[in-house]
Design a protein around this motif. Structure first.
Motif, short mmCIF file in Angstrom:
data_model
loop_
_atom_site.label_atom_id
_atom_site.label_comp_id
_atom_site.label_asym_id
_atom_site.label_seq_id
_atom_site.Cartn_x
_atom_site.Cartn_y
_atom_site.Cartn_z
N PHE A 145 -22.47 -32.44 35.41
CA PHE A 145 -22.90 -33.75 35.90
C PHE A 145 -22.69 -33.81 37.41
N ALA A 146 -23.59 -34.52 38.09
CA ALA A 146 -23.50 -34.61 39.55
C ALA A 146 -22.20 -35.29 39.95
N ARG A 147 -21.61 -34.77 41.06
CA ARG A 147 -20.44 -35.42 41.65
C ARG A 147 -20.82 -35.87 43.05
N GLY A 148 -19.94 -36.53 43.74
CA GLY A 148 -20.22 -36.95 45.12
C GLY A 148 -21.33 -37.99 45.16
N GLN A 149 -22.28 -37.79 46.06
CA GLN A 149 -23.38 -38.75 46.21
C GLN A 149 -24.16 -38.88 44.90
N LEU A 150 -24.48 -40.11 44.51
CA LEU A 150 -25.23 -40.39 43.28
C LEU A 150 -24.64 -39.64 42.08
N ALA A 151 -23.34 -39.78 41.90
CA ALA A 151 -22.64 -39.04 40.84
C ALA A 151 -23.08 -39.52 39.46
N GLY A 152 -22.90 -38.65 38.49
CA GLY A 152 -23.03 -39.06 37.10
C GLY A 152 -24.26 -38.59 36.37
N THR A 153 -25.30 -38.17 37.08
CA THR A 153 -26.51 -37.75 36.35
C THR A 153 -26.35 -36.30 35.88
N PRO A 154 -26.94 -35.98 34.69
CA PRO A 154 -26.84 -34.60 34.20
C PRO A 154 -27.65 -33.65 35.08
N LEU A 155 -27.21 -32.41 35.12
CA LEU A 155 -27.86 -31.41 35.98
C LEU A 155 -28.48 -30.30 35.14
N CYS A 156 -29.53 -29.71 35.67
CA CYS A 156 -30.22 -28.63 34.97
C CYS A 156 -29.30 -27.41 34.85
N MET A 157 -29.24 -26.83 33.66
CA MET A 157 -28.32 -25.72 33.39
C MET A 157 -29.00 -24.36 33.43
N LYS A 158 -30.30 -24.37 33.70
CA LYS A 158 -31.07 -23.13 33.59
C LYS A 158 -30.49 -21.95 34.38
#
Ligand code: COA
Length: 627
Positions: A145-158
């Motif tokens: 999951f994103a940290r720092g700016q605009l934290a919390g959204t899931p991130l691509c794991m590819k």
């Protein structure tokens, strides 16, 4: 729509649908491009560029046509920029991989009692690699999951799924990123490099996976075999350190012989390379360890004990110099950090399962890879060795720990630590060169499906105003005026960061417009042949934040002959910088840059302290305020 899945602890399945990378509005990109470049080129050149850009963007013009085609491409693909970006950033590049492209991660210095101790470490490390790979293959890695700016959204794991099953094959004009099926049975071996020899270590024997003590047994056999000078093969790994076209040409010569073909095929399918290095004889400090990771110290030291095409290459030196050097095209530094931190925690957290004795089971002797040489191939090896040596001599590296304060102090000022450090880098560059230049800061776009990175152009006009205020002795601005300019620079940088990580950066978009014009077989639009565009892509300052939570650091080389590579790792109470440049350039010097950076960081702290009234945390999302 692609779905990312993770298995949460209670067995409930969660899935995340990631959006596609957007195609930014054309006008927005063109306006941002102009404002990013206005203060970096001469006024006359800027006016010329402005006219070209206005013509490109006019209603019914070339820009609109290309934008339409790009939107169509975006409809048809999961990620419209991925292939363009991969080719432009990596596969089309012809420079040698060491220093110019492959980043390195330097592990904490180890204190091995003897060679055997270093082999135990290596066997434990490979056991960790296998455990991590198992997690990848069984898809149990938790979603980031994103940290720092605009934290919390899931991130691509590819990118995680490309760590061990990829290989960068050299080509005459363009390399190929070969991707093996994850978990493929062809990939059940690693390559061990020792004394410039390459050995195959099969990890599955008689359908049974090797245990850690078996791996140690095999490593011990390899070390013994490598010492046998009668069977010694020429240092073929050197060829992979050469320019990509040179290596592709050499490879074509090599594969005429079936022995060479077979050896290459085994290497190209391995999971990873483990390099068992002899002591380099260099004094072991942060800078020398980083150098040994990046280029191995040349052919006289460990430079030939490598296979640079392989994305994951672990180095275990008898003198305790350990780390990994990576072929960058399949994944970003952040994914590399996640993997290596897992390994470091595995190494310290899980006891070695070695027991006292080594394996008793009968294991076949690891095979030494054989090579057929000819006088022509000998010449090619010699030429590659010389070119690597030049690169080694040219690299000017300085790893520096700034200990006066760290990111906690910056957060207390209610400023983004990353933006603050970027402004400090601009100040250092200005102090050394009296101007600002096109700057690259990698911005992750993993919020999007198959997202890699875009660029934060940190040389903003606000940063220029600030660095001028800080360096111009005649200007005699008051501290509160300087502080205002610092805030403007920080806000501009933070806003650009948000723009880039939300997929609205300009670099990927301009690249897309350029490439789609080529696909349409159009003459290259003037906006892309213009001097300003060329300058905008010469990243004299190439920067990247690679933070770690365990004691290690990342480093890489400059991307242009007269440039700096600057990788930084902000910690609570200190900031770690790895600065690189080339001795061959009269415009750069890593030690001078570090000194200027140190001074600037202290001055910025003093300024904040004097003003002593942190302002509100400003996080504007207005794109048109940028640059
Ligand atoms: N006041 C107080 N705290 C603030 C702040 C403010 N105004 N702004 C940010 N912070 C905090 C954040 O909440 C965060 O806190 P945390 O440490 O508890 O998570 C911390 O400061 C760091 O934030 P910031 O410095 O703004 O940076 P970031 O973590 O958002 O990183 C990028 C910015 C651009 C580096 C990041 O988005 C990114 O893209 N990283 C990937 C880079 C990459 O790919 N590198 C490898 C290339 S090979």
């Amino acid at each position: 729509m692609p779905i990312l899945e993770r298995e949460p602890p209670k067995g409930r399945r969660e899935s995340y649908v990631l959006p596609k990378v957007p195609v930014p509005p054309l006008k927005q990109t063109l306006d941002m491009y102009l404002s990013c470049m206005k203060h970096l080129v001469k006024e006359e050149q800027y006016q010329k560029t402005k006219a070209i850009v206005v013509k490109f963007g006019e209603p019914g013009g070339t820009g609109e046509l290309l934008q339409k085609k790009l939107l169509e491409r975006s409809d048809k693909t999961y990620n419209w920029v991925y292939d363009y970006w991969l080719e432009d950033m990596y596969l089309n590049q012809r420079l040698a991989l060491p220093v110019n492209s492959n980043p390195a991660m330097v592990f904490p210095k180890q204190n091995f009692k003897d060679r055997k101790d270093s082999l135990r470490f290596a066997a434990h490390l490979i056991t960790g690699v296998l455990e991590y790979k198992e997690r990848i293959d069984t898809r149990v890695l938790p979603v980031d999951f994103a940290r720092g700016q605009l934290a919390g959204t899931p991130l691509c794991m590819k990118q995680y799924y490309r760590l061990f099953n990829t290989y960068r094959l050299p080509g005459h004009k363009r390399d190929t990123l070969v991707i093996h099926k994850p978990g493929s049975t062809e990939q059940e071996h690693i390559i061990v490099a020792c004394k410039n020899q390459f050995f195959v270590l099969d990890l599955v024997v008689n359908k049974k996976k090797l245990k850690e003590m078996d791996i140690l047994t095999q490593l011990e056999k390899i070390v013994k075999m490598a010492e046998n000078s009668e069977e010694r093969q020429p240092p073929f790994g050197l060829l992979t350190s050469d320019g990509r076209t040179e290596w592709a040409q050499a490879r074509e010569v090599l594969i005429k012989d079936s022995v060479n073909r077979e050896s290459l095929a085994v290497i190209e399918k391995c999971l990873c390379v483990l390099c068992l290095d002899n002591p380099s004889g260099m004094e072991v400090g942060d800078t020398s360890r980083a150098l040994l990771m990046l280029h191995g110290g040349g052919h006289e030291k460990m430079g030939a004990n490598r296979w640079y095409d392989k994305p994951m290459q672990f180095i275990v030196g008898e003198d305790g110099v350990c780390g990994t050097v990576c072929e960058h095209s399949p994944f970003e530094g952040i994914v590399l950090v996640a993997c290596t931190e897992y390994l470091m925690k595995f190494m310290t957290g899980s006891p070695s399962k070695m027991g006292r004795a080594t394996s008793v089971s009968e294991l076949p002797t690891p095979a030494r890879l054989l090579w057929k040489t000819t006088p022509h191939i000998q010449d090619l090896l010699k030429a590659s060795a010389e070119r690597l040596q030049r690169l080694v001599r040219d690299l000017d590296m300085d790893v520096h720990k700034f200990e006066v304060y760290g990111k906690e102090f910056i957060k207390k000022q209610k400023m983004s630590p990353d933006a603050y450090i970027q402004v400090a880098l601009q100040l250092a560059f200005y102090r050394c060169n009296g101007r600002l230049v096109s700057t690259y800061e990698s911005a992750s776009i993993r919020r999007f499906h198959e997202g890699r990175v875009d660029n934060i152009r940190s040389a903003t006009s606000e940063a220029l105003a600030f660095v001028k205020a800080m360096t111009d002795e005649k200007a005699s601005l008051s501290d509160s005026e300087k502080m205002k300019q610092l805030w403007d620079a920080i806000n501009a940088q933070t806003n650009y960061t948000i723009t880039a990580i939300t997929g609205l950066g300009i670099d990927n978009h301009l690249l897309g417009l350029r490439e789609i014009a080529q696909e349409l077989k159009m003459e290259r639009p003037e906006i892309f042949t213009d001097e300003t565009y060329v300058a905008s892509n010469q990243f004299i300052l190439s920067t990247s934040q690679v933070p770690t939570t365990v004691e290690m650091f990342c480093c890489y080389g400059p991307v242009v002959p007269n440039g700096y590579g600057c990788c930084y790792n902000p910690q609570s109470d200190h900031l770690l910088f790895s600065v690189t440049s080339f001795h061959g350039s009269t415009e750069t010097c890593s030690a001078v840059f570090i000194k200027a950076l140190d001074e600037g960081l202290v001055e910025m702290r003093d300024l904040c302290r004097k003003s002593n009234k942190p302002q509100m945390y400003v996080r504007s999302t207005y794109i048109h305020q940028l640059c």
